[in-house]
Design an enzyme around this catalytic site. Structure first.
Site, PDB file in Angstrom:
ATOM      1  N   SER A 197      -7.903   4.444  -7.483  1.00 43.86           N
ATOM      2  CA  SER A 197      -8.264   5.399  -6.588  1.00 43.86           C
ATOM      3  C   SER A 197      -8.134   6.726  -7.223  1.00 43.86           C
ATOM      4  O   SER A 197      -7.393   7.079  -7.715  1.00 43.86           O
ATOM      5  CB  SER A 197      -7.513   5.370  -5.201  1.00 43.86           C
ATOM      6  OG  SER A 197      -7.095   4.310  -4.639  1.00 43.86           O
ATOM      7  N   GLU A 253       4.997   2.189  -3.252  1.00 37.77           N
ATOM      8  CA  GLU A 253       3.610   1.913  -2.587  1.00 37.77           C
ATOM      9  C   GLU A 253       3.618   1.364  -1.442  1.00 37.77           C
ATOM     10  O   GLU A 253       3.190   1.608  -0.418  1.00 37.77           O
ATOM     11  CB  GLU A 253       2.755   1.478  -3.834  1.00 37.77           C
ATOM     12  CG  GLU A 253       1.245   1.389  -3.397  1.00 37.77           C
ATOM     13  CD  GLU A 253       0.734   0.693  -4.638  1.00 37.77           C
ATOM     14  OE1 GLU A 253      -0.577   0.995  -4.624  1.00 37.77           O
ATOM     15  OE2 GLU A 253       1.010  -0.380  -4.822  1.00 37.77           O
TER      16      GLU A 253
END
Lengths: 407, 357, 407, 357
Positions: free
Chosen positions: A161, A244
């Site tokens: 990303s 995460e």
């Protein structure tokens, strides 16, 4: 910390946000990544946030942080809940590479990179996933070979990303293929503008390209690029992956997500499909599930604040979030009824729901598949016996990886 | 009563499978997606003219193969497996309605063209009938309608007085407008049909009965396509689970993957048996056909969505990319599920049949 | 075979059944095993069946069978569908030990046991399951030690249906604990009336005792008791287990089972709970599932008749049947509504449904758990890689078994 | 707003847990099953008199501990884990109704006895109210009613004219008959209450509001018991998966078992968070209590049934025997699920709350 100082910090945050930040609107939020056009504006906003003293709240002052506690961090989060802070491009850097450098980086790295990260001057990405590794992140094949004080990086990362607007990335690469897979990995800082770095948008099932593939062709990593110690990168990666998971799991889906109870029940009312008792019950069940997932996230945060390590229970949040999304897809299909066949046909609300349904099975894999989370929950939360892995003792270069060695 | 395919049926299945592999592999679908065309004209000509698929249920006197519903189900299963885009389902449903009506004139006029594949026909039926017929002209809207934009003739059910009728409408009729929709399923072409005082020719016969049959036939046909696609998606995933390694083993060795695939195979086997039964019922037990077809549809619909979801998820990241075919099946699965009555509507219908029977 | 002879056989069966067999009633059938009182009557009926030429239809004539083909067997099954043949106590013997002796037994065994089995003179049971073995049947610990020409049997079996009225049993026991577990097992014939055999009823969750525990204390097995070869009993057991799975899987639940669509929809109508749209849909789904499971059983039988080995797909039938039962439980709970709280309270129909719900999770384990079936389907139907078993090469006496070696 | 238990609550949970382990282990339930008694009088005296559990939500002025709903939820979770049989839930619901009515006289007369545990009270509420009040006498039937056969006083909701009222009925009242039922859940005592012109004392206050609260309180209380039992059943299974070996490994090493248990733990965590929230709402956010309690109940009900099913199945054969406790949890799970509104009824209620809110 005194309770008073937290209160005054909270008050200051509240008035600053009211004066400077855009309110979260009830309208559909754009799915996926911010557009490149918005990056400059985001840099600007992050700088303002920094100047006002709300960036890096718990980070040490010497690296540009505010040197405050979790209490202030949580107070700010609570106050910011009603706002849509335009800081998405910094989300990864500040959430993962930043804390890792803070914990394991050299003094020089901390001084060089952290302040600019906080001030919005440099955007970071995280380069972990590889096509052939998948769930088995540690079987990565991107290699870094020593060349004097420097390193030569070759390989491919995927599902990155923000690579397209990143200045730096935290990357893990194999530095010793002759030892078992977890023992030959090193984490580096890579300059995303360096020669040999190619970023390509990756088109997914929805037709959009929210991620990138990143290719490294003889990219030279200067001396001082290693984060932590050589061949000890897996430990750092595990910390990052765990963060995460907690992040993904406890984010919750905003009210405005196309697959939220809020959105789907409004759509069901408009399309008339909510008049069916069973569809109405499914919507109510979705509400209950959404609320319980959100509450569990809150519980984890409260425990963290009370000093209890959420540990592997972050995987519970991650799994619950992924399953919530998939059950929301089923509800969405029932709510859409025949409308799904024509693919939205220009109705933006229906379009958004359909795109979210198409995106969900793939998105649920990000941050680790459900199977991986269930293993973690089974082994580390419930204490069940580990799978007798054949891969823990075998040198990496004798291991089956991806689909490469099978033909 | 036998469920197993006989030798002739097996052979026919093989020939359709070969046709799909040679003439309409999934690469052809990618071409359609790029070009925006609803289907390949040459593939359709080979399917209809060459293989005779467009006339399977049409009597020989109208140029059809008169092969029956078992053979139709066999063909659609293979075409579904390959996600072959064509106006076959639309024409088959139109033919089914015509065959159950009692209008020799219309049958003679339309069936030969449908059988040869030269006439694209469709049935403008979706959910409850809301089009109104008033003094021979039709007004209303129907969506989604299969191949609406390509059809030369549309059969439009409409309410007239207290009853229901089926009307033949020419594509060129004044007051008719068709808007093609960006179908979710890349292998399907659908559109919205708007009728604003369109002249329709009323067809003779028991319209309610014919439309009831059309819904059963849709269940049979869609169940066949779904079963084929389900099998193809599952096979693709099983093969991947054999060659993709993680943690030093093929991922199919892990029970988390293995058991999920075993469950899907079990669902597939049950749906397969139910489809074989429904196809037999259409030919041999008309009184049981509605229930059998609903059972076949209910057995396959949600299971196929689950299989297509697994296809994406078990392929990991690659299954989420545009280039991989997993999303084609997932979109097909979701869309098929909603056509001509979603699973809830099917269950309501089945329950009514069972309570009445 | 000629088609004509099958037709005439079928005609003969039809008229014999009409004259001699009780019709299947639509009333609730008693759950579980026949009562001891009925055993004598069953012996009598089986003898009549034998005399009429309908026992052992496909078995060779020299062992009391009719020497006919599958076609006649299937024709008889079809004709018998509407009858409730009182032959339940012979079900196991004729279905499992019988065919195994036929295939692997000595000539003397076939001559001695098979005719009496067919004539209903001797009842048989199957002694496989053990408390510590469970799903891992091959880890059994019941031992048979050679003593001259004879053997000495010690150990415990469990979940033995019909042990209380059985004359003989087919038992598997460990005859060599020093080799890997599959290689040291032998199958024997055991006289259930021999000294040292103790049969105890086993009370289950429903409060009834449909199974037994059987204890063997220095039971002497005479020469000639081994079925097949010493230490080669696992092969025979696998065949038996596979037959069992196909049998369990394709039996289907009769219309009159308390958890059938037929029974539950009648109950829903009586209690009024079926008026709820969702409950009505669940009933319809149950009908569809029940019908598809039955059709799959039919397909397997047709394939077998056409000479195709169902192979591991019997596990598909077994799994589908077990899952059908569990989903029927959920439907039953919805149909019962509040009535479940009072435990039936004297309403026999409700009572029967509740007992079936209580019995289902346990019953679903019989014949192998769902997990075992999924492994078989995954590995032998789909061809997925085997689990890297640690137990295949290890001598049995070094293996972890049950819960014994873990404390 | 905090969800986590504070130190005091943790300590209280520990004390109840110790009480259950020492005074009412599951062996006690086996004694009840053998004797046919509904509960142990001595255990009940210790729970009520000793630990004060019968008066947790009752104000001090009536002899209660005035500890609030959070503490009640903590206690019920531990009692549920141990499948402790007692008339606590019955009395708590009766107290809840009395507290929300406005009848000082009845409160003064009944609450002290409920608080001390000497008076067994119950609320005769099950599904829609169908008992009719006519000129002060009650006629109708209610089932199932918790501890109906042991109650000294019953609070009976009844329809009078166009409205609803709550009536106090003595166990000895003429025309009242109670039939104990063979409760499926061995840890529960239920019965059928028949009223044939029974004299009932109407209680002052807003009956509809009080009964609405009783349903929410039932959701909270049952969710707490269910969550406790869910946790206990799951723990029992996890421990077994650690020590039971098959194929040379503890069965918990197989993903087929491991993943199923992980899913259940995930469901438990969500239900736990929802319960903590509902208990807080009862004390702190009355306007949100109904929705929060329904969410807690919906989150735990079906998941607990799934967990109890897994407890039987993952124990293999032994989990199916009468001697093993697995069936106690399974029966409890199914029965709890149906009390005071099954999951469908809860979802309907939640949907109404959400649409109204």
């Amino acid at each position: 910390m005194s309770e008073q100082s937290v209160t005054s910090f909270r008050d200051r945050a509240r008035s600053w946000l009211a004066a400077n930040a855009p309110r979260r609107s009830d309208a559909q939020e754009p799915d996926g990544e911010p557009q490149a056009a918005g990056v400059a504006a985001q840099r600007e906003f992050q700088a303002k946030l920094y100047d006002a003293g709300f960036a890096g709240i718990t980070w040490p002052k010497e690296y540009g942080g505010q040197g405050l506690t979790n209490a202030e961090q949580i107070a700010f989060g609570e106050e910011a809940r009603g706002y849509a802070l335009p800081t998405g491009v910094f989300f990864i850097g500040l959430g993962m590479p930043g804390p890792t450098i803070l914990e394991m980086g050299s003094e020089a790295q901390k001084k060089r990179y952290l302040p600019k990260m906080l001030r919005g001057e440099e955007i970071w990405c995280q380069l972990f996933s590889e096509p052939a590794a998948g769930s088995d992140v540690a079987s990565l094949t991107t290699s870094a070979v020593r060349d004097g004080d420097e390193w030569l990086l070759n390989g491919q990362k995927v599902w990155t990303s923000g690579a397209q607007w990143s200045d730096y990335g935290a990357i893990i690469a194999r530095t010793d293929p002759t030892v078992p897979k977890h023992n030959g990995i090193t984490m580096f800082i890579v300059d995303m503008h360096a020669p040999g770095v190619t970023v390509r948008p990756l088109k997914v099932a929805t037709g959009s390209s929210p991620f990138n593939e990143v290719f490294f062709d003889n990219v030279r990593l200067p001396a001082g690029s290693v984060i932590g110690e050589v061949n000890n990168g897996w430990a750092a990666a595990v910390v990052m992956l765990r963060n995460e998971r907690v992040t993904i799991g406890t984010m919750g889906s905003p009210r405005t997500s196309p697959l939220s109870y809020h959105s789907l029940s409004a759509l069901a009312a408009r399309l008339g499909t909510g008049a069916d008792v069973e569809v109405a019950r499914r919507l109510a069940r979705l509400y209950a599930r959404e609320r319980s997932v959100r509450l569990f996230g809150q519980l984890l945060r409260e425990e963290a604040m009370a000093g209890r390590d959420p540990g592997a229970r972050g995987s519970v949040a991650k799994l619950a979030g992924a399953e919530l999304a998939m059950s929301a897809c089923e509800v969405a299909e029932a709510v859409l009824g025949q409308a799904v066949v024509a693919g939205g046909a220009g109705d933006p609300e229906i379009d958004a729901v359909i795109m979210a349904v198409i995106g969900s099975p793939g998105s649920s894999v990000a941050g680790g598949t459900n199977e991986i989370q269930r293993n973690i929950i089974g082994e580390r939360v419930l204490g069940l016996a580990k799978d007798p892995g054949v891969d823990r003792g075998t040198p990496f270069n004798q291991l089956r990886v991806g689909t490469l060695n099978t033909k | 009563m036998a469920l197993v395919l006989n030798a002739e049926e097996e052979e026919f299945a093989d020939s359709v499978r070969r046709f799909v592999a040679e003439r309409s592999p999934r690469a052809k679908l990618r071409e359609l997606m790029a070009s925006g065309q609803p289907y390949h004209g040459d593939v359709w000509r080979q399917m209809s003219g060459g293989l005779g698929l467009s006339g399977l249920i049409i009597p020989a006197e109208y140029g059809g193969a008169e092969a029956g519903y078992r053979v139709l189900a066999v063909a659609l299963t293979e075409l579904g497996a390959g996600l072959v885009s064509s106006p076959l389902l639309a024409g088959t449903l139109a033919a089914g309605v015509l065959l159950r009506l009692d209008d020799k004139d219309a049958q003679g006029r339309l069936l030969p063209g449908i059988a040869s594949g030269e006439l694209i026909a469709t049935l403008a039926l979706a959910g409850d009938v809301t089009v109104r017929a008033d003094g021979g002209t039709l007004t209303g809207e129907v969506a989604p309608v299969l191949n609406a934009a390509q059809a030369g003739v549309l059969l439009v059910p409409a309410l007239a007085g207290g009853g229901i009728g089926v009307y033949e409408v020419e594509a060129a009729a004044a007051g008719l407008s068709v808007a093609a929709a960006p179908a979710l399923d890349h292998s399907r072409s659908v559109g919205t049909v708007r009728l604003d005082g369109v002249a329709g020719r009323p067809l003779a016969g028991d319209a309610a009965r014919a439309l009831g049959f059309a819904r059963d036939l849709a269940n049979l046909a869609l169940a066949a396509e779904q079963l084929g696609a389900f099998g193809a998606a599952l096979e693709m995933t099983v093969e991947y689970a054999k060659i993709r390694a993680a943690f030093g083993r093929p991922i199919g060795a892990f029970q988390g993957v293995k058991h999920r695939l075993a469950n899907l195979r079990t669902d597939w086997e049950l749906a397969h048996a139910a489809l074989l039964d429904a196809a037999r019922a259409a030919d041999e037990r008309p009184g049981d056909f509605a229930a059998a077809a609903a059972v076949a549809r209910v057995s396959v619909s949600d299971a196929y969505v689950a299989a297509a979801t697994a296809t994406i998820q078990l392929h990991g990241g690659i299954g989420f990319t545009w280039e991989h075919d997993a999303h084609l099946y997932y979109k097909n699965a979701i869309s098929q599920n909603a056509l001509f009555g979603d699973p809830r509507a099917q269950l309501d219908r089945l329950r009514t049949l069972l309570t009445a029977g």
